[in-house]
Scaffold this motif. Structure first.
Motif, PDB file in Angstrom:
ATOM      1  N   LYS A   1       0.707  -1.102   0.074  1.00 44.84           N
ATOM      2  CA  LYS A   1      -0.024  -0.035  -0.033  1.00 44.84           C
ATOM      3  C   LYS A   1       0.765   1.405   0.085  1.00 44.84           C
ATOM      4  O   LYS A   1       0.799   2.188  -0.631  1.00 44.84           O
ATOM      5  CB  LYS A   1      -1.273   0.026   1.176  1.00 44.84           C
ATOM      6  CG  LYS A   1      -2.218   1.013   1.184  1.00 44.84           C
ATOM      7  CD  LYS A   1      -2.924   0.790   2.262  1.00 44.84           C
ATOM      8  CE  LYS A   1      -3.847  -0.413   2.270  1.00 44.84           C
ATOM      9  NZ  LYS A   1      -4.662  -0.213   3.364  1.00 44.84           N
ATOM     10  N   ALA A   2       1.964   1.225   0.816  1.00 47.26           N
ATOM     11  CA  ALA A   2       2.895   2.486   0.986  1.00 47.26           C
ATOM     12  C   ALA A   2       3.686   2.614  -0.443  1.00 47.26           C
ATOM     13  O   ALA A   2       3.908   3.792  -1.113  1.00 47.26           O
ATOM     14  CB  ALA A   2       3.739   2.229   1.930  1.00 47.26           C
ATOM     15  N   ALA A   3       3.956   1.362  -0.951  1.00 47.96           N
ATOM     16  CA  ALA A   3       4.678   1.567  -2.337  1.00 47.96           C
ATOM     17  C   ALA A   3       3.807   2.221  -3.499  1.00 47.96           C
ATOM     18  O   ALA A   3       4.199   2.846  -4.267  1.00 47.96           O
ATOM     19  CB  ALA A   3       5.229   0.288  -2.741  1.00 47.96           C
ATOM     20  N   LYS A   4       2.489   1.777  -3.434  1.00 48.53           N
ATOM     21  CA  LYS A   4       1.491   2.243  -4.233  1.00 48.53           C
ATOM     22  C   LYS A   4       1.260   3.611  -4.286  1.00 48.53           C
ATOM     23  O   LYS A   4       1.104   4.484  -5.335  1.00 48.53           O
ATOM     24  CB  LYS A   4       0.077   1.330  -4.203  1.00 48.53           C
ATOM     25  CG  LYS A   4      -0.854   1.752  -5.546  1.00 48.53           C
ATOM     26  CD  LYS A   4      -2.147   0.847  -5.079  1.00 48.53           C
ATOM     27  CE  LYS A   4      -1.779  -0.707  -5.361  1.00 48.53           C
ATOM     28  NZ  LYS A   4      -3.304  -1.278  -5.579  1.00 48.53           N
ATOM     29  N   MET A   5       1.167   4.044  -2.748  1.00 51.56           N
ATOM     30  CA  MET A   5       0.765   5.528  -2.811  1.00 51.56           C
ATOM     31  C   MET A   5       1.857   6.282  -3.329  1.00 51.56           C
ATOM     32  O   MET A   5       1.910   7.469  -3.756  1.00 51.56           O
ATOM     33  CB  MET A   5       0.738   5.744  -1.195  1.00 51.56           C
ATOM     34  CG  MET A   5      -0.958   5.429  -0.698  1.00 51.56           C
ATOM     35  SD  MET A   5      -1.069   5.327   0.785  1.00 51.56           S
ATOM     36  CE  MET A   5      -0.795   7.135   1.155  1.00 51.56           C
ATOM     37  N   GLU A   6       3.330   5.785  -2.996  1.00 46.69           N
ATOM     38  CA  GLU A   6       4.495   6.491  -3.280  1.00 46.69           C
ATOM     39  C   GLU A   6       4.433   6.637  -4.874  1.00 46.69           C
ATOM     40  O   GLU A   6       4.868   7.590  -5.445  1.00 46.69           O
ATOM     41  CB  GLU A   6       5.614   5.624  -2.713  1.00 46.69           C
ATOM     42  CG  GLU A   6       7.052   6.377  -2.547  1.00 46.69           C
ATOM     43  CD  GLU A   6       8.163   5.576  -2.169  1.00 46.69           C
ATOM     44  OE1 GLU A   6       8.960   5.097  -2.894  1.00 46.69           O
ATOM     45  OE2 GLU A   6       8.006   5.572  -0.823  1.00 46.69           O
ATOM     46  N   THR A   7       3.977   5.484  -5.482  1.00 48.02           N
ATOM     47  CA  THR A   7       4.232   5.645  -7.092  1.00 48.02           C
ATOM     48  C   THR A   7       3.092   6.479  -7.385  1.00 48.02           C
ATOM     49  O   THR A   7       3.228   7.238  -8.488  1.00 48.02           O
ATOM     50  CB  THR A   7       3.790   4.139  -7.602  1.00 48.02           C
ATOM     51  OG1 THR A   7       4.656   3.147  -7.067  1.00 48.02           O
ATOM     52  CG2 THR A   7       3.749   4.029  -9.076  1.00 48.02           C
ATOM     53  N   ASN A   8       1.831   6.587  -6.928  1.00 44.06           N
ATOM     54  CA  ASN A   8       0.941   7.393  -7.348  1.00 44.06           C
ATOM     55  C   ASN A   8       1.187   8.974  -6.934  1.00 44.06           C
ATOM     56  O   ASN A   8       0.932   9.854  -7.926  1.00 44.06           O
ATOM     57  CB  ASN A   8      -0.371   7.324  -6.578  1.00 44.06           C
ATOM     58  CG  ASN A   8      -1.192   5.953  -7.102  1.00 44.06           C
ATOM     59  OD1 ASN A   8      -0.697   5.451  -8.193  1.00 44.06           O
ATOM     60  ND2 ASN A   8      -2.139   5.633  -6.325  1.00 44.06           N
ATOM     61  N   SER A   9       2.043   9.408  -5.932  1.00 40.98           N
ATOM     62  CA  SER A   9       2.462  10.663  -5.797  1.00 40.98           C
ATOM     63  C   SER A   9       3.675  11.088  -6.629  1.00 40.98           C
ATOM     64  O   SER A   9       3.734  12.109  -6.879  1.00 40.98           O
ATOM     65  CB  SER A   9       2.728  10.652  -4.113  1.00 40.98           C
ATOM     66  OG  SER A   9       3.823   9.786  -3.868  1.00 40.98           O
ATOM     67  N   ALA A  10       4.517   9.887  -7.228  1.00 39.03           N
ATOM     68  CA  ALA A  10       5.368  10.427  -7.947  1.00 39.03           C
ATOM     69  C   ALA A  10       4.964  10.862  -9.212  1.00 39.03           C
ATOM     70  O   ALA A  10       5.526  11.533 -10.028  1.00 39.03           O
ATOM     71  CB  ALA A  10       6.437   9.189  -8.016  1.00 39.03           C
ATOM     72  N   GLU A  11       3.919   9.816  -9.760  1.00 42.34           N
ATOM     73  CA  GLU A  11       3.265  10.126 -10.979  1.00 42.34           C
ATOM     74  C   GLU A  11       2.734  11.765 -11.017  1.00 42.34           C
ATOM     75  O   GLU A  11       2.468  12.181 -12.308  1.00 42.34           O
ATOM     76  CB  GLU A  11       2.589   9.163 -11.302  1.00 42.34           C
ATOM     77  CG  GLU A  11       2.805   7.772 -11.498  1.00 42.34           C
ATOM     78  CD  GLU A  11       2.076   6.746 -11.813  1.00 42.34           C
ATOM     79  OE1 GLU A  11       0.572   6.957 -11.568  1.00 42.34           O
ATOM     80  OE2 GLU A  11       2.155   5.476 -11.994  1.00 42.34           O
ATOM     81  N   ASP A  12       2.049  12.252  -9.851  1.00 45.02           N
ATOM     82  CA  ASP A  12       1.501  13.442  -9.974  1.00 45.02           C
ATOM     83  C   ASP A  12       2.387  14.353 -10.198  1.00 45.02           C
ATOM     84  O   ASP A  12       3.027  15.147 -10.435  1.00 45.02           O
ATOM     85  CB  ASP A  12       0.821  13.502  -8.685  1.00 45.02           C
ATOM     86  CG  ASP A  12      -0.261  12.709  -8.593  1.00 45.02           C
ATOM     87  OD1 ASP A  12      -1.002  12.172  -9.593  1.00 45.02           O
ATOM     88  OD2 ASP A  12      -0.817  12.401  -7.313  1.00 45.02           O
TER      89      ASP A  12
END
Length: 168
Positions: free
Chosen positions: A157-168
């Motif tokens: 979940k943390a990795a997914k959130m990190e990936t989503n925030s990096a894409e923004d």
């Protein structure tokens, strides 16, 4: 091993919940056999025993064992494999919890016998012989598996959130 207080609570809930349930059944079976009231006796005493076990685990035995282990026992050999640390702490925890919970059981059931010390020693030995293999072979692996699954899910979940925030 739990990495934060939330994980510590989960691990303790699983560990204490299963250990108290089985040990309560074991002690009632030793004292009274498998009577018609066996399940009711186990379930009636379970909530108080679980509360006492959780308090002992989180407030007395757990912190004491971790202090002793990390200040006096751990060495480079143990640090090579996490399971060595987990097993050593588990054995120490069982010894401490059996010490306190045997006393709790004697007090709650008012089973003082003719000699309190001998009754306590008998109870302690019988509980240790049951609790140690139960913890090392059954309950410990179950609790570690549940904790590991929660930690893996949290990491994903943390990795997914990190990936989503990096894409923004």
């Amino acid at each position: 091993m739990p990495k934060n207080f939330k994980e510590e609570l989960l691990f303790t809930a699983v560990m204490a919940g299963l250990m108290v349930l089985v040990m309560a059944g074991y002690n009632i079976a030793l004292a009274d056999g498998f009577s018609n009231h066996f399940i009711r006796e186990v379930l009636t005493g379970y909530p108080l025993a679980l509360l006492v076990a959780a308090i002992c685990d989180l407030g007395i035995i757990g912190p004491g064992v971790k202090y002793i282990f990390f200040h006096f026992i751990i060495n480079d050999y143990m640090k090579k494999k996490q399971i060595r640390i987990a097993l050593t702490i588990s054995v120490m925890m069982v010894a401490g919890m059996v010490t306190l919970m045997s006393l709790f059981g004697i007090i709650v059931t008012q089973n003082f016998g003719g000699n309190f010390f001998l009754t306590y020693l008998h109870t302690w030995i019988f509980n240790l012989f049951m609790a140690l293999p139960l913890q090392l072979i059954v309950v410990g692996p179950i609790a570690r598996a549940i904790l590991g699954a929660v930690q893996k899910k949290t990491a994903l979940k943390a990795a997914k959130m990190e990936t989503n925030s990096a894409e923004d």
